[in-house]
Enzyme design. Structure first.
Site, PDB file in Angstrom:
ATOM      1  N   GLY A 105      -6.612   2.182  -2.537  1.00 46.55           N
ATOM      2  CA  GLY A 105      -6.801   3.232  -1.550  1.00 46.55           C
ATOM      3  C   GLY A 105      -6.399   4.591  -2.097  1.00 46.55           C
ATOM      4  O   GLY A 105      -7.257   5.432  -2.373  1.00 46.55           O
ATOM      5  N   SER A 106      -5.109   4.799  -2.328  1.00 47.36           N
ATOM      6  CA  SER A 106      -4.642   6.133  -2.695  1.00 47.36           C
ATOM      7  C   SER A 106      -5.319   6.663  -3.964  1.00 47.36           C
ATOM      8  O   SER A 106      -5.619   7.859  -4.024  1.00 47.36           O
ATOM      9  CB  SER A 106      -3.112   6.158  -2.815  1.00 47.36           C
ATOM     10  OG  SER A 106      -2.678   5.350  -3.880  1.00 47.36           O
ATOM     11  N   ARG A 143     -15.145  11.011 -11.981  1.00 49.21           N
ATOM     12  CA  ARG A 143     -14.094  11.194 -12.974  1.00 49.21           C
ATOM     13  C   ARG A 143     -12.984  10.141 -12.775  1.00 49.21           C
ATOM     14  O   ARG A 143     -12.434   9.599 -13.740  1.00 49.21           O
ATOM     15  CB  ARG A 143     -13.500  12.597 -12.884  1.00 49.21           C
ATOM     16  CG  ARG A 143     -12.577  12.922 -14.041  1.00 49.21           C
ATOM     17  CD  ARG A 143     -12.039  14.349 -14.021  1.00 49.21           C
ATOM     18  NE  ARG A 143     -13.045  15.390 -14.175  1.00 49.21           N
ATOM     19  CZ  ARG A 143     -13.700  15.677 -15.303  1.00 49.21           C
ATOM     20  NH1 ARG A 143     -13.453  14.989 -16.399  1.00 49.21           N
ATOM     21  NH2 ARG A 143     -14.602  16.629 -15.329  1.00 49.21           N
ATOM     22  N   GLY A 145       0.801  -1.222   0.000  1.00 45.40           N
ATOM     23  CA  GLY A 145       0.000   0.000   0.000  1.00 45.40           C
ATOM     24  C   GLY A 145       0.832   1.269   0.000  1.00 45.40           C
ATOM     25  O   GLY A 145       1.913   1.330   0.586  1.00 45.40           O
ATOM     26  N   CYS A 198       1.578   2.456   3.436  1.00 46.39           N
ATOM     27  CA  CYS A 198       1.943   1.391   4.370  1.00 46.39           C
ATOM     28  C   CYS A 198       3.467   1.302   4.502  1.00 46.39           C
ATOM     29  O   CYS A 198       4.189   1.475   3.529  1.00 46.39           O
ATOM     30  CB  CYS A 198       1.389   0.069   3.828  1.00 46.39           C
ATOM     31  SG  CYS A 198       1.671  -1.336   4.902  1.00 46.39           S
TER      32      CYS A 198
END
Lengths: 387, 387, 387, 387
Positions: free
Chosen positions: D284-285, D325, D219, D222
């Site tokens: 996630g990011s 978007r 991650g 992480c």
């Protein structure tokens, strides 16, 4: 020996700790079930960490505190502590000199002779405060101060050179250290190093050493690899020497711990060394970062003061927390440099390893992308693993 | 030839000196027992270092000093020293020009013709001051100035092009250099290069050369590899050509030294080249850093002045110490660029190699992490090995 | 297919042009004996360089000048030249927009329709000035404008998509391009691409193409590889497709030139592509650096204007010299970006290759350190190969 | 297990997603023919993207919007949303704290207890707005809140720890989670992870999980890999676990989707994970970059708040556009971070893959130069793939 370097040479590939990763198996463990303790000589230590015999890392106070934290600290018998009665001035000079004037200053500081009485004084200071008195010396120093040490309260002796061997060819007429004789004549266990190969590790064990430091040149402040071209990346060096330990144990019944020494920056690095086969690690720069370290935020290589061929530099490591926080936490940093014991035990619990022996058997993969995959932001912003 | 580049090509992997490491064996030696001397032609040299035939590296004074230090310096027979009676002005211009104007200035400076009388004058100046007169020239220059050189006091001739071969196909009607004839008709030994393969090395030895320069394009200021896509990383190139030397020696009884040329920045690089099989190294930028070097803190590639296709650039190397300090120490820098002889001998002593022949046989591993493992601080702070 | 990616996948290793090097053999040649000419359709070209069909690279004037220099330039049939009667304003806008506003501007500019009359006008302008009229179009444009082109003075048609195949599955009821029919019904030769595998290359040749562009996503301004994860590094892609060419030639007697397209920055890159098996290269950014290029110092990917998924960016390449200097020299830069023909011919002469066919057979090694070995100063100072 | 790490260890090579590339085959497809839908539990989702159960990524509003966009969002059951009734203040504090004070702030924020009523409230909020209520918890939280969840309107439960196993050895007397029992006693499907090996994946499937999260430590925020040394690069991890899914499907008839979790920055990364064998990805990011994300331009690892050993950091990701978007386009960025679904479908169309199953079978090559070849300008100018 399966790679052709050129038509005249078949060679091996050797791996560094940045190139490997540890693989969780089918079992996990509660943190509280992990036991990373180990034995060096007759000393059982709860923390498999030895602080390097470097002047920026260990002095009397930190040696004592490391003992109390369950770890171990080694004092450089030929360092500032034994050359100067009041080392603080000298340490301040080193911390404040500019980077261009560093080498000449070091050459000057270390031209002051080592004093027998200071060796004895430092040993006594540690013993009085309840610490384990572990001191290191080069082969030359071992020859010179052996009697002094045998008449002292020392607990462990670390015979340490960039590279040691049991077969040193000396100039005729000049005394050369015989490691076997040293081990027999010292009243305390002799831990020796550094070495990186199966063969030398086995010979040193046969010579009677009580522990082995593995690693040539990976140290954070060391430049030997650049100056001399010598070394083997740590993962392979530790793996090779660990097999020597296991084979020697089968032959002799003596178990000689392997101490991975150098190249270790984070808790993850320590875990990888253990998984490669080490029983403990020797670390310098991670300890030099403690607010109580003698280096005062700086760290330097022990081959730096050489009057003719310096092979170490001075790096700024900062002061990020107390020694206790670095060894036992709780961590206030997210980059694996606080709570090293917690990192070891969490890694063991995740990998299902109850003790160091099981940790030495976890699966390893070659994984150069372990530390970079997905970490573009950390790298760009110099955070976490991107520092 | 075991790697599939694509369906139509099987290729080899070639290694650079940054990808390898030297492995200590079971024996170590006292420093004083090491002997790195070698023989080129009839000249025994105590230092296995030849300063490159580059205008930023060797002039008359440095050639003489290198001789006295036990090394060797080669003067570029088609350089500034032989084009200009008073080279100092020209050298100052090069040292002060901006980086965008560098190439045109070089093209202009080197359009001035080489003068026969200056070749003779430089040879005589060296001889009068007690130096070995070693000069280099391209194949074209060798054709043009052969008689001049045969009538001079020259000691050694270096026939040097980016790539030389014994089989050069020329345009009809235009004279082409025959290396075998050149070796027979020159009154002094001819050292030739550069080459990178077993086959060409063997052919050049059979043609009669007295030494071989190995390396295409690794030089610090050279851009040939980028411009032409040509070269083999040095570890493999030296290893391959060294086998040619050994095989040729078995066949002929003549021992032709291999000189690793280019890509060498530190003492460790030199040690690696020797371990790959070289008898000596040719270095430019490390010598250009001496305070007496003609480059005045700068260094540039010799293919730069090409009027149609420049293949070298100018780099700033600084002036870090005297030539003596760079060759023989004592070192005031910790990065392996001072006391190169000390680095060679310390490496030999650590590796247990008494002489160059034993150094050529030390164990090598492929170890790309050798120079980076544990060096995060040095890299971040641009110190030591991170410069 | 000898590498285990995971337990479910065996895969190959593919190599990029930065990972290989060319090895001099035992023969060298005079520069004047080298002949890098090649044939595309019936056009013999002295320079094995095609300027990319990109709006920053080729307009009418540069297409004509490239023809005269012995090379070839292709105009993007769906670009600014055929959407705008007076493209200069639009090109100025692109050159002056900030990097955050670039994509929306491109999407807006390319929403203007392509005009049939402008296609014809551009073709005629080129023909009138003596140039070869080569135009490129996507499969959709080929369907739409085929008749227009067949009624024009066009010389060569380049059918170009990120990826083309002979087997395109379309939505029912929507017309899909049949490449075989296109090749048969166009009055001029059809060069097609891009592709990267043996199988597709062979199928396209069987479909009747007159040349093949090889390369997916390596272009300097292209981001397809990041956005889609697709591509094969160029050395392997060219090598694989070259075997398809050779096999197809044996089967059919037709020789279809392979054009390595994308990822090429220097003369050395071109030489490596030829050695991997290409007959010529298609280059964008190196030509966009010419002072006469329509990009005015900027260069952008052709998949950038996509209204839904842009896959290219705008880079600043600067204006470093005339088109003639870039193609034919003399070079005023030392980094391999001036005199590309000189670099090709010098490389051929060094490698002993008289023509492209011999160049395709020179020895290659895997040599990741080719471009870094010894180049620490160039990298630190951003000079030469370190730019 | 064909690589010798050292004399005592044979190991495998594991590959990261930056080291591979996807290879177009002989067929291409119209975009409209691609179908990237997948099934998790009984939920068919059109977009193979799951937003990570991280406090910077998913809150009630984004979970609902992700549902409506055809994707899925998971809420961290032990995060800020369930510790604080009004999370906005806390999120603002995190977004504005300096990087040196980040860890202690996180430790403080996460010391606030998780509240059962807030878990229920968040579930109800999502359901009322028409979203899929997917929540994640650690094994400890699963034990603690199982009944609460079984009495709620939850749709899917994600059991998520850094590493989970079916065989967890606990301290005697302390309750340990039995995953098989959990799967049987939960009224909703249990998706579990993370794991990285064939063996553990198979055991978890046998225990009854309805989906598997694959990936340890890649991650973006992480730092577990650095702190613990643990993990397997994603390409190999996904490939290995995918084989477990296929084998388990053959044995049982149950198809358990593999969700590649972590290390994904661009659309290309997603495509590579699918090609390695994943059915969907957890990211996630990329979602934290949406203007509606709770992280307000920041993103942090979920192991960060650990009071004793934080293993995550906070990175700044910016806000680059709406969630729509980012998921569905149209893209205004050229770097593969907008229109992720468009990237997946364009890649599928280029590779000729009609659905996820076919995408899992496309050809992969090891291609470390995929992302760097030709990209010198993008890297130097920090554009496109060089960001």
């Amino acid at each position: 020996m399966n790679i052709e370097l050129g038509l005249n040479k078949k060679v091996r590939r050797a791996y560094g700790i940045d190139e490997i990763a540890l693989v969780p198996g089918k079992r996990t463990l509660d943190y509280d079930l992990t036991d990373p303790s180990w034995l060096i000589g007759d000393f059982k230590r709860d923390v498999p960490i030895v602080a390097s015999a470097m002047d920026s890392v260990v002095d009397v106070n930190t040696a004592v505190e490391l003992t109390k934290l369950g770890a171990l600290g080694v004092i450089n018998m030929e360092g500032i502590q034994t050359r100067y009665k009041n080392p603080d001035d000298v340490l301040n000079q080193i911390a404040s000199v500019g980077k261009n004037d560093f080498v000449p200053l070091m050459q000057k500081i270390y031209s002051e002779p080592v004093k027998e009485e200071l060796i004895l004084q430092r040993i006594n200071e540690i013993k009085e405060m309840g610490g384990i008195a572990a001191f290191s010396g080069t082969p030359q120093a071992a020859l010179k101060f052996k009697e002094t040490l045998n008449n002292s309260n020392i607990d462990l002796f670390f015979l340490q050179g960039t590279v040691v061997s049991t077969e040193h060819l000396g100039v005729e007429g000049k005394e050369t250290l015989n490691i076997k004789e040293l081990c027999q004549s010292m009243k305390v266990p002799v831990v020796a190093g550094n070495c990186v190969t199966y063969e030398v590790a086995k010979l040193l064990m046969k010579a009677g050493v009580a522990g082995l430091m593995v690693g040539i040149g990976p140290g954070a402040a060391c430049t030997s690899r650049g100056v001399l071209g010598i070394g083997i990346p740590q993962a392979t060096a530790i793996a090779d020497c660990s097999l020597a330990r296991d084979d020697y144990f089968k032959e002799s019944g003596r178990y000689i711990p392997i101490i991975g020494d150098g190249g270790i920056v984070t808790g993850g690095d320590i875990c990888k060394c253990l998984a490669c086969g080490a029983d403990a690690v020797m670390i310098g720069s991670p300890i030099a970062k403690s607010s109580n370290a003698p280096g005062k935020g700086f760290h330097w290589g022990m081959a730096t003061p050489s009057p003719i061929l310096p092979r170490g530099t001075r790096i700024e490591v900062g002061s990020t927390g107390s020694l206790e926080r670095i060894i036992k936490g709780p961590a206030l940093l997210d980059d694996g440099t606080h709570n090293l014991l917690g990192a070891i035990r969490t890694s063991m619990s995740t990998l299902g390893a109850k003790n160091i022996k099981e940790m030495q058997e976890v699966e390893i993969v070659i994984a150069p992308s372990l530390l970079t995959e997905g970490k573009v932001y950390q790298k760009a912003q110099q955070l976490g693993m991107g520092k």
